[in-house]
Design a protein around this motif. Sequence first.
Motif, short mmCIF file in Angstrom:
data_model
loop_
_atom_site.label_atom_id
_atom_site.label_comp_id
_atom_site.label_asym_id
_atom_site.label_seq_id
_atom_site.Cartn_x
_atom_site.Cartn_y
_atom_site.Cartn_z
N LEU A 30 50.07 24.85 29.91
CA LEU A 30 50.97 24.08 30.76
C LEU A 30 50.63 24.30 32.24
O LEU A 30 50.56 23.33 33.01
CB LEU A 30 52.43 24.48 30.49
N ILE A 31 50.41 25.54 32.62
CA ILE A 31 50.06 25.85 34.01
C ILE A 31 48.75 25.15 34.40
O ILE A 31 48.64 24.59 35.49
CB ILE A 31 49.96 27.38 34.22
N THR A 32 47.77 25.18 33.50
CA THR A 32 46.48 24.54 33.79
C THR A 32 46.61 23.04 33.87
O THR A 32 45.99 22.40 34.72
CB THR A 32 45.45 24.92 32.71
N PHE A 33 47.42 22.46 32.99
CA PHE A 33 47.60 21.01 33.03
C PHE A 33 48.24 20.57 34.34
O PHE A 33 47.87 19.54 34.90
CB PHE A 33 48.43 20.53 31.84
N LEU A 34 49.18 21.36 34.83
CA LEU A 34 49.84 21.02 36.09
C LEU A 34 48.93 21.24 37.29
O LEU A 34 48.96 20.47 38.25
CB LEU A 34 51.13 21.82 36.24
N ASN A 35 48.12 22.33 37.27
CA ASN A 35 47.20 22.64 38.35
C ASN A 35 46.05 23.48 37.80
O ASN A 35 46.23 24.68 37.56
CB ASN A 35 47.92 23.39 39.47
N PRO A 36 44.87 22.89 37.59
CA PRO A 36 43.76 23.62 36.99
C PRO A 36 43.35 24.89 37.75
O PRO A 36 42.92 25.86 37.13
CB PRO A 36 42.63 22.59 36.98
N GLU A 37 43.48 24.89 39.06
CA GLU A 37 43.12 26.10 39.83
C GLU A 37 44.00 27.28 39.43
O GLU A 37 43.52 28.40 39.32
CB GLU A 37 43.27 25.84 41.33
N ASN A 38 45.27 27.03 39.21
CA ASN A 38 46.17 28.11 38.80
C ASN A 38 45.80 28.63 37.41
O ASN A 38 45.94 29.82 37.13
CB ASN A 38 47.62 27.66 38.83
N GLY A 39 45.34 27.76 36.53
CA GLY A 39 44.88 28.20 35.22
C GLY A 39 43.67 29.10 35.32
O GLY A 39 43.55 30.10 34.61
N LEU A 40 42.76 28.77 36.24
CA LEU A 40 41.58 29.61 36.45
C LEU A 40 41.97 30.97 37.03
O LEU A 40 41.43 31.99 36.62
CB LEU A 40 40.59 28.89 37.37
N VAL A 41 42.92 30.98 37.94
CA VAL A 41 43.40 32.25 38.50
C VAL A 41 44.05 33.09 37.40
O VAL A 41 43.82 34.31 37.31
CB VAL A 41 44.40 31.98 39.66
N LEU A 42 44.81 32.47 36.54
CA LEU A 42 45.42 33.18 35.41
C LEU A 42 44.35 33.77 34.50
O LEU A 42 44.48 34.90 34.02
CB LEU A 42 46.32 32.22 34.63
N LEU A 43 43.28 33.04 34.29
CA LEU A 43 42.17 33.54 33.47
C LEU A 43 41.51 34.76 34.12
O LEU A 43 41.16 35.72 33.43
CB LEU A 43 41.15 32.43 33.22
N VAL A 44 41.36 34.73 35.44
CA VAL A 44 40.78 35.87 36.15
C VAL A 44 41.64 37.12 35.93
O VAL A 44 41.12 38.20 35.62
CB VAL A 44 40.62 35.57 37.66
N PHE A 45 42.94 36.98 36.07
CA PHE A 45 43.83 38.13 35.86
C PHE A 45 43.77 38.61 34.41
O PHE A 45 43.74 39.81 34.15
CB PHE A 45 45.28 37.78 36.22
N SER A 46 43.75 37.69 33.49
CA SER A 46 43.83 38.09 32.08
C SER A 46 42.55 38.73 31.56
O SER A 46 42.60 39.47 30.59
CB SER A 46 44.19 36.88 31.22
N MET A 47 41.42 38.47 32.18
CA MET A 47 40.16 38.99 31.65
C MET A 47 40.08 40.51 31.72
O MET A 47 39.42 41.12 30.89
CB MET A 47 38.98 38.33 32.35
N LEU A 48 40.72 41.13 32.67
CA LEU A 48 40.70 42.59 32.74
C LEU A 48 42.03 43.23 32.40
O LEU A 48 42.09 44.42 32.13
CB LEU A 48 40.28 43.05 34.14
N LEU A 49 43.09 42.47 32.40
CA LEU A 49 44.41 43.05 32.19
C LEU A 49 45.01 42.76 30.82
O LEU A 49 46.09 43.25 30.52
CB LEU A 49 45.38 42.55 33.28
N SER A 50 44.32 41.99 30.00
CA SER A 50 44.93 41.61 28.72
C SER A 50 44.71 42.69 27.65
O SER A 50 43.68 43.36 27.64
CB SER A 50 44.36 40.28 28.24
N PRO A 51 45.69 42.82 26.76
CA PRO A 51 45.54 43.79 25.67
C PRO A 51 44.56 43.26 24.63
O PRO A 51 44.23 42.08 24.61
CB PRO A 51 46.94 43.89 25.09
N GLU A 52 44.09 44.14 23.78
CA GLU A 52 43.19 43.72 22.72
C GLU A 52 43.64 44.31 21.39
O GLU A 52 44.34 45.31 21.35
CB GLU A 52 41.76 44.10 23.02
N ILE A 53 43.24 43.64 20.34
CA ILE A 53 43.56 44.11 18.99
C ILE A 53 42.24 44.21 18.23
O ILE A 53 41.38 43.35 18.34
CB ILE A 53 44.56 43.17 18.29
#
Length: 185
Positions: A30-53
């Motif tokens: 939803l964030i990316t659909f509204l503004n793709p730049e914000n989706g890319l920023v979210l991806l940058v944050f998630s690449m190092l801060l996301s949990p893994e299983i």
Amino acid sequence: ALLSVLVGRTVSGGGFFWVSGVIFALLAGLITFLNPENGLVLLVFSMLLSPEIELAKIPGRSITLRLDDFLLIAILFAYLSYHAANFHERQFARTPIGKPLVFMILVYLLSTALGNMEGRLKPVTSFFFVLKYVQYYLIFWLTFQIINSKESVKKVLTAGVLTAIIVTVYVYSISVSYTHLTLPT
């Protein structure tokens, strides 16, 4: 309706990681659909801060699935939807290395398929290695498509620096807590 059934079954029978992955992926879309730049920023944050299983163990390493894997797929589809809905905007930007990268991925897929058919590779291991390379290409392609101004570059670089600061503070706090431990003599 199909999405509702999928989400309902995931929530009722899935673990916290799967449920949070689906929810974050839908929000990221939803964030990316509204503004793709914000989706890319979210991806940058998630690449190092996301949990893994950990999905499986193979000799020498384990196969893990991270939250940013969900987000990348959601952001990719949301960006393609955004681009389809806003067809009056520019076409997909072409890059000189786009065709060689697609050719490289095709070579990966073909050689991995041949190696699996001949029995020289482990199918699960080789599949995840090729998938990771495709994921890197998709990140490159999305970044190349979305960033189109100096402001976009500043926004993404700021997100990268903030992520690096967060990771540094987190690792430092963990290392300080380990320095108080005494080793047996």
